[in-house]
Design a protein around this motif. Structure first.
Motif, PDB file in Angstrom:
ATOM      1  N   GLY A   7       0.816  -1.207   0.000  1.00 20.29           N
ATOM      2  CA  GLY A   7       0.000   0.000   0.000  1.00 20.29           C
ATOM      3  C   GLY A   7       0.848   1.253   0.000  1.00 20.29           C
ATOM      4  N   HIS A   8       0.203   2.352   0.332  1.00 17.46           N
ATOM      5  CA  HIS A   8       0.846   3.656   0.260  1.00 17.46           C
ATOM      6  C   HIS A   8       1.369   4.109   1.615  1.00 17.46           C
ATOM      7  N   VAL A   9       2.447   4.848   1.565  1.00 22.44           N
ATOM      8  CA  VAL A   9       3.008   5.474   2.751  1.00 22.44           C
ATOM      9  C   VAL A   9       2.170   6.712   3.064  1.00 22.44           C
ATOM     10  N   THR A  10       1.773   6.873   4.318  1.00 22.28           N
ATOM     11  CA  THR A  10       0.948   7.996   4.743  1.00 22.28           C
ATOM     12  C   THR A  10       1.773   9.268   4.914  1.00 22.28           C
ATOM     13  N   SER A  11       2.984   9.125   5.453  1.00 23.09           N
ATOM     14  CA  SER A  11       3.840  10.284   5.718  1.00 23.09           C
ATOM     15  C   SER A  11       5.288   9.827   5.818  1.00 23.09           C
ATOM     16  N   MET A  12       6.202  10.734   5.495  1.00 21.05           N
ATOM     17  CA  MET A  12       7.643  10.487   5.633  1.00 21.05           C
ATOM     18  C   MET A  12       8.227  11.680   6.368  1.00 21.05           C
ATOM     19  N   PHE A  13       8.980  11.425   7.429  1.00 22.52           N
ATOM     20  CA  PHE A  13       9.572  12.543   8.160  1.00 22.52           C
ATOM     21  C   PHE A  13      10.790  12.100   8.947  1.00 22.52           C
ATOM     22  N   GLN A  14      11.449  13.065   9.550  1.00 18.68           N
ATOM     23  CA  GLN A  14      12.573  12.808  10.427  1.00 18.68           C
ATOM     24  C   GLN A  14      12.217  13.333  11.807  1.00 18.68           C
ATOM     25  N   CYS A  15      12.725  12.666  12.836  1.00 16.71           N
ATOM     26  CA  CYS A  15      12.415  13.039  14.208  1.00 16.71           C
ATOM     27  C   CYS A  15      13.710  13.150  15.005  1.00 16.71           C
ATOM     28  N   SER A  16      13.876  14.278  15.688  1.00 16.13           N
ATOM     29  CA  SER A  16      15.068  14.504  16.512  1.00 16.13           C
ATOM     30  C   SER A  16      14.773  14.466  18.002  1.00 16.13           C
ATOM     31  N   CYS A  17      13.684  13.808  18.399  1.00 19.09           N
ATOM     32  CA  CYS A  17      13.434  13.692  19.841  1.00 19.09           C
ATOM     33  C   CYS A  17      14.577  12.878  20.462  1.00 19.09           C
ATOM     34  N   LEU A  18      14.773  13.046  21.741  1.00 17.65           N
ATOM     35  CA  LEU A  18      15.885  12.368  22.405  1.00 17.65           C
ATOM     36  C   LEU A  18      15.755  10.848  22.347  1.00 17.65           C
ATOM     37  N   HIS A  19      14.528  10.345  22.361  1.00 16.65           N
ATOM     38  CA  HIS A  19      14.333   8.894  22.272  1.00 16.65           C
ATOM     39  C   HIS A  19      14.766   8.372  20.905  1.00 16.65           C
ATOM     40  N   CYS A  20      14.409   9.087  19.835  1.00 14.37           N
ATOM     41  CA  CYS A  20      14.829   8.669  18.495  1.00 14.37           C
ATOM     42  C   CYS A  20      16.349   8.761  18.340  1.00 14.37           C
ATOM     43  N   GLN A  21      16.952   9.765  18.946  1.00  4.60           N
ATOM     44  CA  GLN A  21      18.404   9.868  18.881  1.00  4.60           C
ATOM     45  C   GLN A  21      19.062   8.657  19.549  1.00  4.60           C
ATOM     46  N   LYS A  22      18.528   8.257  20.689  1.00  5.14           N
ATOM     47  CA  LYS A  22      19.085   7.091  21.390  1.00  5.14           C
ATOM     48  C   LYS A  22      18.871   5.812  20.596  1.00  5.14           C
ATOM     49  N   THR A  23      17.691   5.675  20.000  1.00  2.00           N
ATOM     50  CA  THR A  23      17.382   4.468  19.231  1.00  2.00           C
ATOM     51  C   THR A  23      18.207   4.380  17.962  1.00  2.00           C
ATOM     52  N   SER A  24      18.358   5.510  17.257  1.00  2.00           N
ATOM     53  CA  SER A  24      19.068   5.496  15.977  1.00  2.00           C
ATOM     54  C   SER A  24      20.585   5.537  16.145  1.00  2.00           C
ATOM     55  N   GLY A  25      21.047   6.052  17.278  1.00  2.00           N
ATOM     56  CA  GLY A  25      22.481   6.233  17.462  1.00  2.00           C
ATOM     57  C   GLY A  25      22.997   7.451  16.729  1.00  2.00           C
ATOM     58  N   GLY A  26      22.092   8.304  16.246  1.00  2.00           N
ATOM     59  CA  GLY A  26      22.468   9.519  15.520  1.00  2.00           C
ATOM     60  C   GLY A  26      21.662  10.698  16.022  1.00  2.00           C
ATOM     61  N   GLY A  27      21.606  11.743  15.228  1.00  2.85           N
ATOM     62  CA  GLY A  27      20.906  12.953  15.623  1.00  2.85           C
ATOM     63  C   GLY A  27      19.427  12.952  15.324  1.00  2.85           C
ATOM     64  N   HIS A  28      18.952  11.969  14.572  1.00  2.00           N
ATOM     65  CA  HIS A  28      17.529  11.870  14.247  1.00  2.00           C
ATOM     66  C   HIS A  28      17.208  10.473  13.737  1.00  2.00           C
ATOM     67  N   SER A  29      15.932  10.173  13.658  1.00  2.00           N
ATOM     68  CA  SER A  29      15.444   8.960  13.007  1.00  2.00           C
ATOM     69  C   SER A  29      14.731   9.356  11.730  1.00  2.00           C
ATOM     70  N   SER A  30      14.838   8.548  10.711  1.00  2.00           N
ATOM     71  CA  SER A  30      14.102   8.734   9.461  1.00  2.00           C
ATOM     72  C   SER A  30      13.031   7.652   9.426  1.00  2.00           C
ATOM     73  N   VAL A  31      11.763   8.085   9.356  1.00  2.00           N
ATOM     74  CA  VAL A  31      10.667   7.128   9.489  1.00  2.00           C
ATOM     75  C   VAL A  31       9.568   7.379   8.463  1.00  2.00           C
ATOM     76  N   ILE A  32       8.781   6.338   8.264  1.00  2.00           N
ATOM     77  CA  ILE A  32       7.570   6.447   7.450  1.00  2.00           C
ATOM     78  C   ILE A  32       6.393   6.022   8.318  1.00  2.00           C
ATOM     79  N   LEU A  33       5.246   6.568   8.012  1.00  2.00           N
ATOM     80  CA  LEU A  33       3.997   6.136   8.633  1.00  2.00           C
ATOM     81  C   LEU A  33       3.216   5.350   7.601  1.00  2.00           C
ATOM     82  N   VAL A  34       2.714   4.203   8.014  1.00  2.00           N
ATOM     83  CA  VAL A  34       1.877   3.382   7.145  1.00  2.00           C
ATOM     84  C   VAL A  34       0.654   2.929   7.937  1.00  2.00           C
TER      85      VAL A  34
END
Length: 128
Positions: A7-34
């Motif tokens: 199907g289709h992706v609803t949204s694509m964005f990057q998140c710099s919350c502290l939790h995403c930084q810890k999870t990604s090991g970087g300054g942001h996470s790159s995610v899609i919503l489906v």
């Protein structure tokens, strides 16, 4: 464990919350919503839930063998899954984020393209 998206992706964005930084090991996470029904996975996941700054409950589902985040869900938008675009490595050249959320905690060294709209938290006018 296998994962497929249909199907289709609803949204694509990057998140710099502290939790995403810890999870990604970087300054942001790159995610899609489906939509939840668009994510097809076989095998079991383990999960970890935490309260989000928005007051919602945020749950990450990860592979019990390698600890890779497979998807996440927020009680704010229960009909959507948040999928890290890196999970689709080698097949994600279509990723085109529309915004950076939680820009207020983005580290100065994290180079996100300057034309990307930035928001200090979740956007008020949408659920994502």
């Amino acid at each position: 464990m296998t994962v497929a998206l249909r199907g289709h992706v609803t949204s694509m964005f990057q998140c710099s919350c502290l939790h995403c930084q810890k999870t990604s090991g970087g300054g942001h996470s790159s995610v899609i919503l489906v939509p939840t029904e668009a994510l097809l996975s076989t095998g079991t996941t383990k999960s970890y839930s935490r309260p989000a700054d928005s007051g919602a409950t945020f749950t990450r589902h990860f592979c019990p063998e390698c600890s890779t985040t497979v998807y996440a869900k927020s009680s704010r938008a229960p009909s959507l899954c948040i999928v890290p675009v890196g999970l689709l490595a080698g097949q994600n050249n279509w990723f085109d984020p529309s915004q950076l959320i939680f820009a207020v905690t983005q580290p100065a060294w994290d180079l996100v393209h300057e034309v990307l709209p930035r928001h200090d938290a979740y956007r008020v006018d949408e659920t994502r």
